[in-house]
Design a protein around this motif. Structure first.
Motif, PDB file in Angstrom:
ATOM      1  N   THR A   6       0.850  -1.186   0.000  1.00  0.00           N
ATOM      2  CA  THR A   6       0.000   0.000   0.000  1.00  0.00           C
ATOM      3  C   THR A   6       0.892   1.244   0.000  1.00  0.00           C
ATOM      4  N   SER A   7       0.303   2.405  -0.241  1.00  0.00           N
ATOM      5  CA  SER A   7       1.086   3.643  -0.259  1.00  0.00           C
ATOM      6  C   SER A   7       0.153   4.847  -0.223  1.00  0.00           C
ATOM      7  N   ASP A   8       0.746   6.020  -0.123  1.00  0.00           N
ATOM      8  CA  ASP A   8       0.053   7.296  -0.307  1.00  0.00           C
ATOM      9  C   ASP A   8      -1.182   7.431   0.581  1.00  0.00           C
ATOM     10  N   TRP A   9      -0.991   7.194   1.880  1.00  0.00           N
ATOM     11  CA  TRP A   9      -2.101   7.349   2.824  1.00  0.00           C
ATOM     12  C   TRP A   9      -2.489   8.816   2.976  1.00  0.00           C
ATOM     13  N   HIS A  10      -1.507   9.705   2.992  1.00  0.00           N
ATOM     14  CA  HIS A  10      -1.733  11.149   3.134  1.00  0.00           C
ATOM     15  C   HIS A  10      -2.570  11.468   4.384  1.00  0.00           C
ATOM     16  N   LEU A  11      -2.183  10.873   5.498  1.00  0.00           N
ATOM     17  CA  LEU A  11      -2.884  11.153   6.747  1.00  0.00           C
ATOM     18  C   LEU A  11      -2.833  12.651   7.051  1.00  0.00           C
ATOM     19  N   GLY A  12      -3.973  13.200   7.435  1.00  0.00           N
ATOM     20  CA  GLY A  12      -4.057  14.628   7.726  1.00  0.00           C
ATOM     21  C   GLY A  12      -4.498  15.466   6.550  1.00  0.00           C
ATOM     22  N   GLN A  13      -4.723  14.840   5.397  1.00  0.00           N
ATOM     23  CA  GLN A  13      -5.127  15.604   4.219  1.00  0.00           C
ATOM     24  C   GLN A  13      -6.528  16.183   4.385  1.00  0.00           C
ATOM     25  N   LEU A  14      -6.718  17.369   3.850  1.00  0.00           N
ATOM     26  CA  LEU A  14      -8.033  17.988   3.775  1.00  0.00           C
ATOM     27  C   LEU A  14      -8.555  17.824   2.357  1.00  0.00           C
ATOM     28  N   PHE A  15      -9.831  17.489   2.237  1.00  0.00           N
ATOM     29  CA  PHE A  15     -10.449  17.369   0.917  1.00  0.00           C
ATOM     30  C   PHE A  15     -11.345  18.577   0.710  1.00  0.00           C
ATOM     31  N   HIS A  16     -10.853  19.547  -0.074  1.00  0.00           N
ATOM     32  CA  HIS A  16     -11.575  20.805  -0.280  1.00  0.00           C
ATOM     33  C   HIS A  16     -11.963  21.408   1.070  1.00  0.00           C
ATOM     34  N   GLU A  17     -10.978  21.442   1.980  1.00  0.00           N
ATOM     35  CA  GLU A  17     -11.092  22.031   3.323  1.00  0.00           C
ATOM     36  C   GLU A  17     -11.894  21.183   4.310  1.00  0.00           C
ATOM     37  N   TYR A  18     -12.321  20.001   3.927  1.00  0.00           N
ATOM     38  CA  TYR A  18     -13.013  19.104   4.856  1.00  0.00           C
ATOM     39  C   TYR A  18     -11.997  18.159   5.501  1.00  0.00           C
ATOM     40  N   ASP A  19     -12.099  18.000   6.807  1.00  0.00           N
ATOM     41  CA  ASP A  19     -11.232  17.101   7.548  1.00  0.00           C
ATOM     42  C   ASP A  19     -11.557  15.647   7.176  1.00  0.00           C
ATOM     43  N   ARG A  20     -10.516  14.824   6.992  1.00  0.00           N
ATOM     44  CA  ARG A  20     -10.724  13.445   6.557  1.00  0.00           C
ATOM     45  C   ARG A  20     -10.330  12.421   7.625  1.00  0.00           C
ATOM     46  N   THR A  21     -10.289  12.852   8.874  1.00  0.00           N
ATOM     47  CA  THR A  21      -9.874  11.951   9.945  1.00  0.00           C
ATOM     48  C   THR A  21     -10.732  10.690   9.980  1.00  0.00           C
ATOM     49  N   PHE A  22     -12.040  10.848   9.845  1.00  0.00           N
ATOM     50  CA  PHE A  22     -12.941   9.702   9.878  1.00  0.00           C
ATOM     51  C   PHE A  22     -12.611   8.723   8.763  1.00  0.00           C
ATOM     52  N   GLU A  23     -12.392   9.237   7.547  1.00  0.00           N
ATOM     53  CA  GLU A  23     -12.097   8.372   6.406  1.00  0.00           C
ATOM     54  C   GLU A  23     -10.780   7.622   6.583  1.00  0.00           C
ATOM     55  N   HIS A  24      -9.763   8.342   7.052  1.00  0.00           N
ATOM     56  CA  HIS A  24      -8.469   7.695   7.243  1.00  0.00           C
ATOM     57  C   HIS A  24      -8.544   6.636   8.338  1.00  0.00           C
ATOM     58  N   GLN A  25      -9.281   6.922   9.401  1.00  0.00           N
ATOM     59  CA  GLN A  25      -9.402   5.942  10.474  1.00  0.00           C
ATOM     60  C   GLN A  25     -10.162   4.710  10.001  1.00  0.00           C
ATOM     61  N   GLN A  26     -11.186   4.915   9.182  1.00  0.00           N
ATOM     62  CA  GLN A  26     -11.928   3.783   8.634  1.00  0.00           C
ATOM     63  C   GLN A  26     -11.020   2.917   7.768  1.00  0.00           C
ATOM     64  N   PHE A  27     -10.182   3.555   6.982  1.00  0.00           N
ATOM     65  CA  PHE A  27      -9.240   2.795   6.145  1.00  0.00           C
ATOM     66  C   PHE A  27      -8.271   1.998   7.003  1.00  0.00           C
ATOM     67  N   LEU A  28      -7.692   2.636   8.010  1.00  0.00           N
ATOM     68  CA  LEU A  28      -6.721   1.940   8.854  1.00  0.00           C
ATOM     69  C   LEU A  28      -7.367   0.790   9.622  1.00  0.00           C
ATOM     70  N   ASN A  29      -8.612   0.983  10.043  1.00  0.00           N
ATOM     71  CA  ASN A  29      -9.333  -0.111  10.707  1.00  0.00           C
ATOM     72  C   ASN A  29      -9.531  -1.282   9.742  1.00  0.00           C
ATOM     73  N   TRP A  30      -9.897  -0.959   8.505  1.00  0.00           N
ATOM     74  CA  TRP A  30     -10.083  -1.991   7.486  1.00  0.00           C
ATOM     75  C   TRP A  30      -8.764  -2.702   7.196  1.00  0.00           C
ATOM     76  N   LEU A  31      -7.680  -1.927   7.071  1.00  0.00           N
ATOM     77  CA  LEU A  31      -6.368  -2.505   6.778  1.00  0.00           C
ATOM     78  C   LEU A  31      -5.913  -3.409   7.913  1.00  0.00           C
ATOM     79  N   GLN A  32      -6.129  -2.965   9.125  1.00  0.00           N
ATOM     80  CA  GLN A  32      -5.754  -3.760  10.286  1.00  0.00           C
ATOM     81  C   GLN A  32      -6.460  -5.123  10.259  1.00  0.00           C
TER      82      GLN A  32
END
Length: 409
Positions: A6-32
């Protein structure tokens, strides 16, 4: 040995100024969970763990929490992480001595020996099978900056030739230390020739411009797998099944609206086998209304038909496409008013203008520009963008600005 790339997680990225913490956490939970379900022995993360070089405390906490949980659930798991161009190389590998005791290897920088040569020992990570024997060596190469790679005398392209030489030297170093039954794989964070880029990738033109495209033949043919990062669209390179980008786990632009994000899983013996892609579930979808540009009144009508807010369905990111004949000063207000109470997050309003000329036709010679008055330039630019004459009130305001600037000078 079963490996996940895997690659390019970009933790902390904003999507058009929206915080993506929920999305990144969901991905990491899925990956785990996937690491356990797929019985993964090696996790490769090929760069851009974070979106910026100085990530927030929350992003750092998310990253290390994942590492702790992943190794707790699977104590034999080996993790190799390399720095990308978005990461701070030294910051990322700062806890390296502590993490290596948990079979977590982070390589961010290219270390040099006293004579100025590259310390390849640091870049070669031995990976062990379930019996505790070294089965493969991983060339864990981070994103390469100027000065990291060898200098090739009289090279036509110092970057690509230097990068290729570094991979050759690293492969040679690993070859000298491996036995006959052991293999070698590699990691990299770069732009390769023939890579298909997405809308978000074009924002990194300065990093991955044409002169910095590395050819697939830069990787030794005896490498069993090359785990690449940097390009956000998953793909194989040079027609080679074993040279691949895994792509980003989250959509990075609306051009990826129908794109399936994934990680790559394969088994490695003397050759790779059973290579497959695991699709990553989308936690917050992308929505485009309408699918093609329409006049504003039609767009407003379509927005009124959207689903109302609720507590059960995640609000998707919304891109609104509007067909305009001329600038619409109140466009955003009209769109936001139509979206009141709707279950969406307005991310972008994309105006389109009919009969817009190609960008190339906007180029003028320096001699012609010297002959044009400011109002001529403004008029031509406006007409090029909106396919219409400048309204009189706008031209009057522009002329007033020109006069005021002239008086200041």
């Amino acid at each position: 040995m079963k490996i996940l790339h895997t690659s390019d997680w970009h933790l902390g990225q904003l999507f058009h100024e929206y915080d993506r913490t929920f999305e990144h956490q969901q991905f990491l939970n899925w990956l785990q969970a996937a690491l356990v379900t797929e019985e993964i022995e090696v996790l490769l993360v090929s760069g851009d763990v974070f979106d910026i070089s100085n990530p927030s405390a929350a992003s750092i906490r998310m990253f290390y929490s994942f590492l702790q949980k992943a190794t707790q659930d699977n104590p034999a798991l080996q993790i190799v992480i390399t720095a990308g161009n978005h990461d701070s190389a030294s910051r990322l590998e700062a806890p390296k001595p502590l993490l290596e005791s948990s079979n977590i290897h982070i390589i961010g920088t290219i270390e040099k020996n006293a004579d100025g040569s590259i310390n390849y020992e640091k870049l070669v990570v031995p990976l062990k099978n379930k019996s505790g024997e070294i089965q493969t060596f991983c060339l864990a190469i981070p994103f390469l900056r100027t000065g990291d790679y060898p200098t090739i005398a009289e090279a036509e392209n110092p970057y690509t030739e230097g990068v290729a030489q570094l991979y050759r030297d690293a492969f040679e170093y690993a070859s000298q230390h491996k036995h006959a039954h052991q293999t070698i794989i590699a990691m990299g964070h770069m732009h390769t020739q023939q890579a298909e880029i997405s809308e978000m990738d074009t924002a990194e033109r300065k990093i991955m411009g044409g002169v910095e495209c590395v050819a697939a033949n830069a990787f030794d043919e005896n490498l069993k797998y090359v785990a690449l990062g940097h390009i956000h669209k998953a793909q194989r390179i040079g027609g080679k099944e074993h040279i691949r980008y895994s792509g980003s786990p989250l959509p990075m632009s609306f051009s990826e609206r129908n794109y399936k994000h994934q990680v790559i899983v394969f088994e490695l013996e003397e050759e790779i086998k059973h290579l497959k892609m695991l699709e990553i579930p989308v936690s917050i979808p992308l929505l485009r209304v309408p699918l093609n540009p329409h006049p504003l009144e039609d767009v407003i009508a379509a927005l009124h038909q959207l689903e109302d807010k609720n507590d059960t369905t995640p609000a998707p990111y919304l891109e609104v496409q509007v067909l305009l004949a001329e600038p619409e000063p109140g466009l955003r207000h009209k769109v936001e008013t139509a979206l009141l109470g709707k279950n969406v997050r307005l991310a972008r309003i994309q105006p389109h203008y009919p009969n817009r000329e190609k960008e190339s036709s906007s180029h003028y010679s320096q001699e012609l520009l010297n002959e044009l008055q400011p109002t001529d330039v403004f008029s031509k630019s406006y007409q090029l963008k909106y396919s219409a004459e400048v309204p009189e009130h706008l031209m009057a305001l522009f002329q007033q600005t020109v006069n005021e600037v002239g008086n200041v000078e």
